[in-house]
Design a protein around this motif. Structure first.
Motif, short mmCIF file in Angstrom:
data_model
loop_
_atom_site.label_atom_id
_atom_site.label_comp_id
_atom_site.label_asym_id
_atom_site.label_seq_id
_atom_site.Cartn_x
_atom_site.Cartn_y
_atom_site.Cartn_z
N LYS A 34 0.82 -1.21 0.00
CA LYS A 34 0.00 0.00 0.00
C LYS A 34 0.86 1.26 0.00
O LYS A 34 0.55 2.23 -0.67
CB LYS A 34 -0.94 0.00 1.21
CG LYS A 34 -2.27 -0.67 0.90
CD LYS A 34 -3.29 -0.42 1.97
CE LYS A 34 -4.59 -1.09 1.59
NZ LYS A 34 -5.59 -1.03 2.64
N ARG A 35 1.94 1.21 0.78
CA ARG A 35 2.81 2.40 0.83
C ARG A 35 3.53 2.59 -0.50
O ARG A 35 3.78 3.71 -0.93
CB ARG A 35 3.79 2.28 1.99
CG ARG A 35 3.08 2.52 3.33
CD ARG A 35 4.03 2.38 4.48
NE ARG A 35 5.08 3.40 4.47
CZ ARG A 35 6.10 3.40 5.31
NH1 ARG A 35 6.22 2.46 6.21
NH2 ARG A 35 7.01 4.35 5.25
N ASP A 36 3.87 1.48 -1.14
CA ASP A 36 4.50 1.57 -2.47
C ASP A 36 3.54 2.21 -3.47
O ASP A 36 3.94 3.07 -4.26
CB ASP A 36 4.89 0.17 -2.97
CG ASP A 36 6.34 -0.15 -2.67
OD1 ASP A 36 7.03 0.70 -2.09
OD2 ASP A 36 6.78 -1.27 -3.01
N VAL A 37 2.30 1.75 -3.44
CA VAL A 37 1.31 2.31 -4.38
C VAL A 37 1.08 3.78 -4.07
O VAL A 37 1.02 4.61 -4.97
CB VAL A 37 -0.02 1.51 -4.31
CG1 VAL A 37 -1.08 2.16 -5.21
CG2 VAL A 37 0.20 0.07 -4.74
N LYS A 38 1.01 4.09 -2.79
CA LYS A 38 0.81 5.49 -2.40
C LYS A 38 1.98 6.35 -2.90
O LYS A 38 1.78 7.43 -3.45
CB LYS A 38 0.69 5.61 -0.88
CG LYS A 38 0.31 7.01 -0.40
CD LYS A 38 0.16 7.01 1.12
CE LYS A 38 0.04 8.40 1.68
NZ LYS A 38 -1.21 9.08 1.32
N ALA A 39 3.19 5.84 -2.71
CA ALA A 39 4.38 6.58 -3.17
C ALA A 39 4.33 6.76 -4.69
O ALA A 39 4.68 7.83 -5.21
CB ALA A 39 5.65 5.83 -2.77
N PHE A 40 3.87 5.73 -5.37
CA PHE A 40 3.79 5.82 -6.83
C PHE A 40 2.76 6.87 -7.25
O PHE A 40 3.04 7.73 -8.09
CB PHE A 40 3.43 4.45 -7.43
CG PHE A 40 3.58 4.39 -8.92
CD1 PHE A 40 4.80 4.05 -9.49
CD2 PHE A 40 2.53 4.69 -9.77
CE1 PHE A 40 4.97 4.00 -10.86
CE2 PHE A 40 2.68 4.65 -11.14
CZ PHE A 40 3.90 4.30 -11.69
N LEU A 81 9.82 7.55 -11.50
CA LEU A 81 10.73 6.75 -10.66
C LEU A 81 11.73 7.63 -9.92
O LEU A 81 12.02 7.41 -8.74
CB LEU A 81 11.46 5.72 -11.52
CG LEU A 81 10.58 4.63 -12.14
CD1 LEU A 81 11.37 3.79 -13.12
CD2 LEU A 81 9.96 3.73 -11.07
N ARG A 82 12.22 8.65 -10.60
CA ARG A 82 13.17 9.57 -9.95
C ARG A 82 12.49 10.33 -8.81
O ARG A 82 13.11 10.59 -7.78
CB ARG A 82 13.79 10.53 -10.97
CG ARG A 82 14.97 9.88 -11.73
CD ARG A 82 15.73 10.85 -12.60
NE ARG A 82 15.05 11.06 -13.87
CZ ARG A 82 14.46 12.18 -14.23
NH1 ARG A 82 14.45 13.22 -13.42
NH2 ARG A 82 13.86 12.27 -15.40
N GLU A 83 11.22 10.65 -9.01
CA GLU A 83 10.47 11.34 -7.95
C GLU A 83 10.27 10.42 -6.74
O GLU A 83 10.37 10.88 -5.59
CB GLU A 83 9.12 11.82 -8.51
CG GLU A 83 8.19 12.45 -7.49
CD GLU A 83 8.78 13.67 -6.78
OE1 GLU A 83 9.68 14.33 -7.34
OE2 GLU A 83 8.33 13.96 -5.65
N ILE A 84 10.03 9.15 -7.00
CA ILE A 84 9.90 8.19 -5.88
C ILE A 84 11.23 8.13 -5.11
O ILE A 84 11.25 8.19 -3.88
CB ILE A 84 9.50 6.79 -6.39
CG1 ILE A 84 8.09 6.81 -6.98
CG2 ILE A 84 9.59 5.75 -5.27
CD1 ILE A 84 7.68 5.51 -7.67
N GLY A 115 7.55 -5.04 -5.12
CA GLY A 115 8.36 -3.82 -5.06
C GLY A 115 8.89 -3.37 -6.42
O GLY A 115 9.75 -2.50 -6.50
N TYR A 116 8.40 -3.97 -7.49
CA TYR A 116 8.87 -3.58 -8.83
C TYR A 116 8.46 -2.14 -9.17
O TYR A 116 9.05 -1.52 -10.04
CB TYR A 116 8.30 -4.51 -9.91
CG TYR A 116 8.80 -5.93 -9.87
CD1 TYR A 116 10.06 -6.26 -9.36
CD2 TYR A 116 8.03 -6.97 -10.41
CE1 TYR A 116 10.50 -7.57 -9.34
CE2 TYR A 116 8.48 -8.29 -10.41
CZ TYR A 116 9.72 -8.58 -9.87
OH TYR A 116 10.16 -9.87 -9.86
N SER A 117 7.41 -1.64 -8.47
CA SER A 117 6.96 -0.28 -8.80
C SER A 117 8.02 0.77 -8.45
O SER A 117 7.92 1.91 -8.88
CB SER A 117 5.65 0.04 -8.06
OG SER A 117 5.85 0.03 -6.66
N ARG A 118 9.05 0.36 -7.68
CA ARG A 118 10.17 1.27 -7.42
C ARG A 118 11.25 1.15 -8.48
O ARG A 118 12.15 1.96 -8.56
CB ARG A 118 10.77 0.96 -6.04
CG ARG A 118 9.96 1.52 -4.89
CD ARG A 118 10.48 1.01 -3.56
NE ARG A 118 9.76 -0.19 -3.15
CZ ARG A 118 10.28 -1.15 -2.39
NH1 ARG A 118 11.52 -1.08 -2.00
NH2 ARG A 118 9.55 -2.20 -2.07
#
Lengths: 56, 425
Positions: A4-10, A42-45, B288-291
């Motif tokens: 969820k945090r990954d999606v939120k960050a995206f 990706l750079r923004e993440i 974690g591929y979205s990173r």
């Protein structure tokens, strides 16, 4: 980091790098790999993660 | 001129349309008339002066060292063995010197273009200040350090996309003319890009062989740290024929002879594609591929749902009018996905104004007709109708609703993901 945090960050990165509709316009062919657009997200993440780490 | 021009109510309300220096009162009146005639119809956008136009350069026509079973380029009637004259590229860039352009090196396989001619095209792209980007879609089998050095003058504004559908067995519609797998050669090309730190995008065609193999497809992308984007595109091949002018390998012809209820043996239905996308998304986020890399079309759908501009034409009102294709015979047309007879503008010397050219072609009429259906759709502001060419294919066989349903399903799915993410702390 949780899913969820990954999606939120995206999503936050998409918002941060996005351009309001009607301001920048180009059409990319279905076979075009929009590397530039994706790379900006990706750079923004990475930037946001680094900022959060340094804060902590 | 037909009323494809979309002087949208939203655009007018925001008043962001800059004055067109070349715009006449006649064209303004025409736009106003279009608006009046089609006030309730969402339509595809005209090309504004500041808009970037993508120019697909069919450098070698349909010529390719691979003979992918599903290749749409090899089903087109080409005049055969002709290649683009770099002077035509120069003329085209010069013709539109007042607007931003993006050159897309396309084919067939662009790296079959003679290296001395490619050097001339690179020189044109490097010199022309209005060329804001160069991209190349390649199978990467011929990619080496020599080619990368040749592209060095434009490397700061160049994107490279590599076509690979997944692991060897998933990628197996893509064979060479002897029926041999191209997988190892493609992976070697990807290795060249990785070793030279070239940020790369992958295009994976979703076929019958991809279904249920999403984890392996994403794992392959993740193996290459230089891959920044993976784009999953559906293979909606039904009712496809073969061009009589293009030689096909026995393997490709045999594959074409097989089929299933939906269409060609490699084709997927919109609902199967949607399910595959959802599985891919789950893997992309869970691992974690979205990173590491962006997964399309999810970025485009998110941008659209968030009210942001997307360059992906299938989720934008910026569509075929913004795409030009230059063919080896010097003819120019709109997007190469469209039937060439519907979207050919004639020779380069006849092309002056992209709006007039597109407005005068049959594809614009079809687009206009298609968009009538979209006018009352609740999803229009995000969906934007999809691909004109794909929609036309579905419409012809009375299956347009399937196309709409998959798009609505994807938008709903991404909408729920955004909502859930925004609730997360």
């Amino acid at each position: 980091m949780s899913k969820k945090r990954d999606v939120k960050a995206f999503v936050e990165a998409v918002k941060a790098t996005g351009i309001a509709e009607d301001l920048s316009r180009a059409a990319r062919h279905h076979s075009a790999a929009n590397v530039e657009e994706g790379d900006a997200v990706l750079r923004e993440i990475e930037r946001a993660n680094a900022a959060a780490e340094s804060k902590a | 001129m037909r009323s494809f021009v979309r002087s949208s109510v939203r655009t007018q309300r925001l008043n962001r349309r800059p004055e067109r220096s070349g715009g006449s009162s006649r064209s303004a009146a025409r736009r106003t008339r279009s608006l009046m005639e089609t006030a309730r119809l969402p339509e595809i956008d005209e090309v504004r002066e500041e808009d970037t136009v993508s120019i697909l350069l069919k450098l070698v026509g349909e010529i390719c060292n691979l003979d992918c079973a599903y290749c749409y380029e090899r089903r087109k009637p080409y005049a055969g063995n002709r290649i683009i004259d770099p002077r035509d590229v120069d003329r085209l860039v010069d013709r539109f010197s007042g607007r931003p352009l993006r050159l897309e090196l396309h084919g067939g396989e662009p790296l079959l273009y003679p290296i001395d001619k490619m050097a001339q095209v690179v020189d044109i792209a490097a010199r022309a200040r209005n060329v804001v980007g160069v991209s190349m879609q390649t199978n990467a089998t011929r990619l080496d350090r020599t080619w990368l050095d040749l592209f060095a003058p434009v490397s700061h504004k160049m994107e490279i996309g590599v076509s690979i559908d997944g692991p060897d067995d998933v990628n197996s519609w893509r064979l060479d003319h002897l029926g041999c797998s191209a997988f190892d050669r493609i992976v070697a090309g990807l290795g060249v890009l990785r070793d030279n730190n070239v940020r790369t995008g992958l295009i994976a065609v979703v076929t019958q062989k991809s279904l249920g193999r999403e984890a392996q497809i994403l794992e392959l992308a993740a193996r290459f740290e230089n891959v920044r984007l993976l784009k999953l595109v559906p293979c909606y091949d039904f009712g496809v024929g073969q061009a009589l002018s293009t030689k096909r390998s026995p393997t490709a012809l045999l594959a074409a002879a097989k089929g299933h209820a939906f269409g060609a043996a490699w084709a997927v239905s919109p609902s199967a594609y949607l399910d595959s996308l959802k599985r891919s998304y789950e893997i992309w986020t869970a691992r974690g591929y979205s990173r590491q890399f962006v997964l399309e079309p999810f970025l485009a759908v998110m941008q659209s749902l968030l009210g942001l501009q997307t360059d992906t034409c299938t989720y934008s009102t910026v569509k075929c009018a913004h795409v030009l294709t230059l063919y080896p015979d010097g003819q120019v047309g709109s997007c190469d996905e469209l039937d060439k007879t519907d979207a050919c503008y004639g020779s380069l010397s006849e092309l002056h104004d992209v709006n007039v050219a597109f407005g005068g072609c049959m594809a614009a009429l079809r687009a206009e007709k298609q968009m009538e259906k979209c006018a009352s759709c609740a999803y229009w502001t995000t969906c934007r109708g999809g691909c004109i060419s794909t929609r036309e294919r579905f419409r012809k066989v009375d299956r347009e609703d399937e196309y709409c349903d998959y798009r609505k399903g994807l938008i709903d799915f991404v909408g729920r993901e955004i909502a859930a993410a925004e609730e997360a702390r």
